[in-house]
Design a protein around this motif. Structure first.
Motif, PDB file in Angstrom:
ATOM      1  N   ASP A   6       0.829  -1.209   0.000  1.00  0.00           N
ATOM      2  CA  ASP A   6       0.000   0.000   0.000  1.00  0.00           C
ATOM      3  C   ASP A   6       0.861   1.255   0.000  1.00  0.00           C
ATOM      4  O   ASP A   6       0.564   2.225  -0.708  1.00  0.00           O
ATOM      5  N   ALA A   7       1.929   1.243   0.809  1.00  0.00           N
ATOM      6  CA  ALA A   7       2.826   2.403   0.865  1.00  0.00           C
ATOM      7  C   ALA A   7       3.520   2.614  -0.478  1.00  0.00           C
ATOM      8  O   ALA A   7       3.659   3.755  -0.948  1.00  0.00           O
ATOM      9  N   ASP A   9       2.394   1.664  -3.447  1.00  0.00           N
ATOM     10  CA  ASP A   9       1.391   2.157  -4.395  1.00  0.00           C
ATOM     11  C   ASP A   9       1.124   3.647  -4.191  1.00  0.00           C
ATOM     12  O   ASP A   9       1.055   4.416  -5.149  1.00  0.00           O
ATOM     13  N   ARG A  10       1.016   4.044  -2.929  1.00  0.00           N
ATOM     14  CA  ARG A  10       0.642   5.423  -2.612  1.00  0.00           C
ATOM     15  C   ARG A  10       1.741   6.419  -2.981  1.00  0.00           C
ATOM     16  O   ARG A  10       1.454   7.510  -3.478  1.00  0.00           O
ATOM     17  N   HIS A  11       2.994   6.026  -2.746  1.00  0.00           N
ATOM     18  CA  HIS A  11       4.078   6.996  -2.879  1.00  0.00           C
ATOM     19  C   HIS A  11       4.938   6.830  -4.138  1.00  0.00           C
ATOM     20  O   HIS A  11       5.701   7.727  -4.474  1.00  0.00           O
ATOM     21  N   THR A  14       1.902   4.319  -8.055  1.00  0.00           N
ATOM     22  CA  THR A  14       0.769   5.037  -8.636  1.00  0.00           C
ATOM     23  C   THR A  14       0.990   6.533  -8.458  1.00  0.00           C
ATOM     24  O   THR A  14       1.075   7.003  -7.308  1.00  0.00           O
ATOM     25  N   GLU A  24      -5.049  -0.810  -8.488  1.00  0.00           N
ATOM     26  CA  GLU A  24      -4.049  -1.263  -7.506  1.00  0.00           C
ATOM     27  C   GLU A  24      -4.332  -2.669  -6.998  1.00  0.00           C
ATOM     28  O   GLU A  24      -3.418  -3.387  -6.615  1.00  0.00           O
ATOM     29  N   GLN A  30      -0.372  -6.788  -8.460  1.00  0.00           N
ATOM     30  CA  GLN A  30       0.089  -7.083  -7.097  1.00  0.00           C
ATOM     31  C   GLN A  30       1.247  -8.075  -7.108  1.00  0.00           C
ATOM     32  O   GLN A  30       2.221  -7.897  -6.371  1.00  0.00           O
ATOM     33  N   SER A  33       4.372  -6.272  -8.354  1.00  0.00           N
ATOM     34  CA  SER A  33       4.854  -5.339  -7.329  1.00  0.00           C
ATOM     35  C   SER A  33       5.505  -6.080  -6.171  1.00  0.00           C
ATOM     36  O   SER A  33       6.570  -5.688  -5.686  1.00  0.00           O
TER      37      SER A  33
END
Length: 275
Positions: A6-7, A9-11, A14, A24, A30, A33
């Motif tokens: 998640d981190a 993807d967020r930073h 994405t 995502e 997934q 990643s």
């Protein structure tokens, strides 16, 4: 592992890496990643803590030992770097199952029926469960049907350095990591605690290869430290455990470290100098 994903993807991922239209939560994204994150994480832990241990803890006098191989450090690193991507393939499959919600990992302390005490107890049970699992897997890898094919490459390093810690055949490396990944599918475990334990086990694996035999006297025959693991590399059939000596004592494979008896590698070098 979904916290790390998640981190990322967020930073970063994405929208800087993946197309904006690629969701995502899409499984192929997934998996890709997780493969990249797992490999980067493993390399960072190995090279960072291995380098720190090699330069600040490992006694370079041990490189003068007759069983220290020519160009050994370079060979340890090269072997580990070749193996880690292959070890990550089945590891990523298990991380993917965690991310998809098939494990018993939980987000909030309130989700544990025992609160903070449950977190503390899960840390202890994780250590004892994985120590037991690794003992029997490690011992099985010494069986003649498995040893030459899978585990012997790790025993090339009789006098190991911290960089030998991850220098495994890929099958060997994954099998000995399996208890870490199986635990959260069997028992509840806080996600942050799991990440912390994942880092800890990698650092511990490096530490038992660092040639630093200092352990508090009261714990010398309880904690499976570098002295115990050095004798495992030297004498083969002893001290299979990871953190504790419990299962070696139960299984009849415990050996009091020669370093504690004045007969270890440092003592051997000292006798050579005296001659």
């Amino acid at each position: 592992m979904d916290l790390v994903l998640d981190a990322a993807d967020r930073h970063l991922l994405t929208p800087y890496v993946y197309p904006a239209g690629w969701p995502e939560g899409e499984p192929c994204r997934q998996l890709l990643s997780l493969f990249v994150i797992t490999n980067l994480g493993a390399l960072t832990l190995y090279l960072l803590f291995g380098t720190l241990s090699y330069y600040f803890i490992f006694d370079h006098e041990l490189k003068k030992h007759p069983q220290f191989l020519e160009n050994q450090v370079r060979r340890e690193i090269a072997y580990a770097l070749r193996s880690l991507p292959w070890i990550s393939v089945p590891t990523v499959a298990l991380f993917f199952a965690e991310v998809r919600g098939y494990s018993k990992l939980y987000d909030n302390i309130e989700d544990s029926p025992y609160g903070w005490s449950g977190v503390f107890l899960s840390m202890l049970s994780f250590l004892f469960f994985t120590d037991m699992g690794i003992y029997w897997i490690h011992r099985a890898l010494h069986h003649k049907l498995l040893y030459k094919r899978f585990h012997k490459p790790h025993h090339l390093w009789k006098i190991a350095t911290p960089f030998a810690s991850h220098a495994f055949h890929p099958v060997d490396g994954f099998m000995q990591s399996l208890p870490y990944h199986v635990y959260p599918f069997l028992f509840p475990l806080h996600k942050v605690t799991y990440l912390g334990l994942y880092i800890f086990v990698n650092v511990w694996t490096i530490s038992i290869h660092d040639g630093d035999y200092r352990v508090p006297r009261l714990l010398q025959h309880i904690i499976n430290g570098s002295a115990h693991h050095t004798d495992h590399h030297l004498y083969f059939d002893y001290n299979y455990g990871q953190y504790f000596t419990l299962w070696d004592k139960i299984g009849g494979s415990y050996k009091s470290p020669t370093a504690f008896e004045g007969k270890g590698p440092h003592d051997y070098l000292r006798k050579l100098r005296e001659k």
